[in-house]
Scaffold this active site. Sequence first.
Site, PDB file in Angstrom:
ATOM      1  N   ASN A  64       0.864  -1.192   0.000  1.00  0.00           N
ATOM      2  CA  ASN A  64       0.000   0.000   0.000  1.00  0.00           C
ATOM      3  C   ASN A  64       0.892   1.230   0.000  1.00  0.00           C
ATOM      4  O   ASN A  64       1.964   1.246   0.601  1.00  0.00           O
ATOM      5  CB  ASN A  64      -0.902   0.044   1.236  1.00  0.00           C
ATOM      6  N   TRP A  91      -1.239   7.823  10.251  1.00  0.00           N
ATOM      7  CA  TRP A  91      -2.183   7.065   9.429  1.00  0.00           C
ATOM      8  C   TRP A  91      -3.436   6.904  10.271  1.00  0.00           C
ATOM      9  O   TRP A  91      -3.417   6.395  11.371  1.00  0.00           O
ATOM     10  CB  TRP A  91      -1.596   5.751   8.926  1.00  0.00           C
ATOM     11  N   ASP A 138      -4.944  21.714   9.765  1.00  0.00           N
ATOM     12  CA  ASP A 138      -5.310  20.647   8.830  1.00  0.00           C
ATOM     13  C   ASP A 138      -6.141  21.137   7.650  1.00  0.00           C
ATOM     14  O   ASP A 138      -6.516  22.305   7.579  1.00  0.00           O
ATOM     15  CB  ASP A 138      -6.053  19.541   9.598  1.00  0.00           C
TER      16      ASP A 138
HETATM   17  C1  LIG Z   1      -2.042  16.587   1.354  1.00  0.00           C
HETATM   18  C2  LIG Z   1      -2.732  15.402   1.957  1.00  0.00           C
HETATM   19  C3  LIG Z   1      -2.444  15.021   3.264  1.00  0.00           C
HETATM   20  C4  LIG Z   1      -3.079  13.922   3.836  1.00  0.00           C
HETATM   21  N1  LIG Z   1      -2.772  13.572   5.123  1.00  0.00           N
HETATM   22  C5  LIG Z   1      -3.331  12.469   5.668  1.00  0.00           C
HETATM   23  C6  LIG Z   1      -2.954  12.057   6.970  1.00  0.00           C
HETATM   24  O1  LIG Z   1      -2.162  12.688   7.656  1.00  0.00           O
HETATM   25  N2  LIG Z   1      -3.505  10.912   7.462  1.00  0.00           N
HETATM   26  C7  LIG Z   1      -4.405  10.160   6.733  1.00  0.00           C
HETATM   27  O2  LIG Z   1      -4.839   9.112   7.210  1.00  0.00           O
HETATM   28  N3  LIG Z   1      -4.800  10.562   5.498  1.00  0.00           N
HETATM   29  C8  LIG Z   1      -4.276  11.693   4.951  1.00  0.00           C
HETATM   30  N4  LIG Z   1      -4.639  12.086   3.701  1.00  0.00           N
HETATM   31  C9  LIG Z   1      -5.674  11.331   2.966  1.00  0.00           C
HETATM   32  C10 LIG Z   1      -5.126  10.032   2.421  1.00  0.00           C
HETATM   33  O3  LIG Z   1      -3.960  10.261   1.676  1.00  0.00           O
HETATM   34  C11 LIG Z   1      -6.153   9.344   1.540  1.00  0.00           C
HETATM   35  O4  LIG Z   1      -7.284   9.054   2.323  1.00  0.00           O
HETATM   36  C12 LIG Z   1      -5.612   8.085   0.897  1.00  0.00           C
HETATM   37  O5  LIG Z   1      -6.582   7.581   0.004  1.00  0.00           O
HETATM   38  C13 LIG Z   1      -5.291   7.053   1.926  1.00  0.00           C
HETATM   39  O6  LIG Z   1      -4.774   5.919   1.304  1.00  0.00           O
HETATM   40  P1  LIG Z   1      -5.079   4.456   1.839  1.00  0.00           P
HETATM   41  O7  LIG Z   1      -6.508   4.147   1.447  1.00  0.00           O
HETATM   42  O8  LIG Z   1      -4.101   3.647   1.094  1.00  0.00           O
HETATM   43  O9  LIG Z   1      -4.883   4.412   3.295  1.00  0.00           O
HETATM   44  C14 LIG Z   1      -4.022  13.188   3.096  1.00  0.00           C
HETATM   45  C15 LIG Z   1      -4.302  13.560   1.780  1.00  0.00           C
HETATM   46  C16 LIG Z   1      -3.678  14.661   1.217  1.00  0.00           C
HETATM   47  C17 LIG Z   1      -4.010  15.040  -0.199  1.00  0.00           C
END
Ligand SMILES: Cc1cc2nc3c(=O)[nH]c(=O)nc-3n(C[C@H](O)[C@H](O)[C@H](O)COP(=O)(O)O)c2cc1C
Length: 513
Positions: free
Chosen positions: A176, A194, A290
């Site tokens: 992932n 995460w 945020d």
């Molecule tokens: C700039 C940015 C920062 C992000 N920061 C976080 C974060 O700190 N923690 C989190 O869980 N998701 C964060 N996200 C959202 C995740 O990247 C997004 O939900 C992603 O699809 C998660 O991937 P996964 O499904 O593989 O866990 C962020 C997205 C962006 C665009």
Amino acid sequence: MPYRSLRSFLERLERAGELVRVTEPVDPVLEMAALADRAAKQEGPALLFENPQAAAGSTPSSRAILPVAMNLFGTLRRTAWALSCEDLEEPAAELRALLHMAPPVSFWEKLMMLPKLGKLASYTPRHVGDGPVREIVDREPDLRSLPVLTTWPHDGGPFITLPQVVTRDPETGLRNVGMYRLQILGPRQLAMHWQLHKTATAHFRGYRKRGERMPVAIALGGDPALTYSASAPLPPGIDEYLFAGFLRKEGVPLVKCLTNDLEIPAEADIVIEGFVDPAAPLVREGPFGDHTGYYSLADDYPVLEVTCITRRGDAVYPATVVGPPPMEDLWLGKATERLFLPLLQTVFPEVVDMSFPAEGVFHNLCFVSIRKEFPGHAKKLMHGLWGSGQMANTKTLVVFDEDVDVQDHSQCAWRAFANVDARRDLVVVEGPVDVLDHAAPAFALGAKMGVDATRKWAEEGGREWPEPCVHPPDLLARMDALYQRLVPQAPPPRRPKIGPPPAASWSPRKGAA
Ligand SMILES: Cc1cc2nc3c(=O)[nH]c(=O)nc-3n(C[C@H](O)[C@H](O)[C@H](O)COP(=O)(O)O)c2cc1C
């Protein structure tokens, strides 16, 4: 041609006049964020800070400070370029065509099949022996050698904000890549934000159950399609680097990490390797200004012990600032909206279009238009969407008829306020909500609202339903031409784009034809 480095993307932006080099000293503590915020709010250029001025005492003087790139995705056009296309509808159309080729299976099964479909096989990641990300290897790493930004005054410290966090499912071995912010706690320690519902958290739980250390690698930069893909809401088991390969039309070259057995993009700018010990106590992470526009509260998260940092000789450190909308992340969300619409339509063919207004910071508000076919259809769709991956976190879902242009948010507000009866048309459900939803009464658990803003049929308690006022197109064209002659400096006409009325609602009180 896919980008071979972040620098090659920057060169393209510079040729197009979309990059400004900042030679003045600018501090990664607050100053860079404030400047990038200004640029993002005005859909201004990407910024390359060539002279980051380290905050006093935060950086060992012997280590090079890298340039910082910000606002890379700051417009729709640049986001399309970042994904190796001119218009996001190009990869969306390609996805739509591929999905139609596939046998009729579920949405996620179709996505799983993508690598097996013809030329897509060539988009799978390629394993290579070495790559530019290894040009400089630091086995005595110090995170303070990176120009990591503190973006808002009450932030708990510096945060890495545009990472590709690579983990692996300990049971299936599937990779992932997620974008999760990372707080620098010390020279070799990062807090891993995460969130509860994200894939890396599931991996973490898996390692904890097995009593094993969790290998983690964090890639920064490289082809911007990699960065976008880390933010894309692909379901667990679908490799983000495969998705990036589809976008860039070439498999992502990967090399093995030096201190754990994960693989990372060979053409990334910087890679941080390490392990999370699930038995170690959690650490306090945050607060952090945020993307909701508020500070997310400090909470407990796992800690990464960094074992190694490698980078290109000419590495650029990519960063973003999130905060009160609109911000750069709006455009990352727009890419997701466009690319995931065809995927959603395979499960919900009635969906015509969807839009996530900036003010809704992606998960707080979604407008959807549908071809309504039966009474209660809008409400059925709401439940379906709330059951689909990260759409579960959508706090407000407003469903319109197909004649509403959901990209026109002013029209959406007008139509919704006009079409809704509070008792009949609102749906409130309870369930998981976004971790960052500070209004929810409990952490990550609360209520979501659906608004049925479609015309109400007789069966739904609708009385005679009026049509919106629209002039015939030929008359409009003639009068527009006349107005232009009368007022030569007039800007283009500003009027809502209203589609033809949905057939089924045309005969009042009769309901579906
Ligand atoms: C700039 C940015 C920062 C992000 N920061 C976080 C974060 O700190 N923690 C989190 O869980 N998701 C964060 N996200 C959202 C995740 O990247 C997004 O939900 C992603 O699809 C998660 O991937 P996964 O499904 O593989 O866990 C962020 C997205 C962006 C665009």
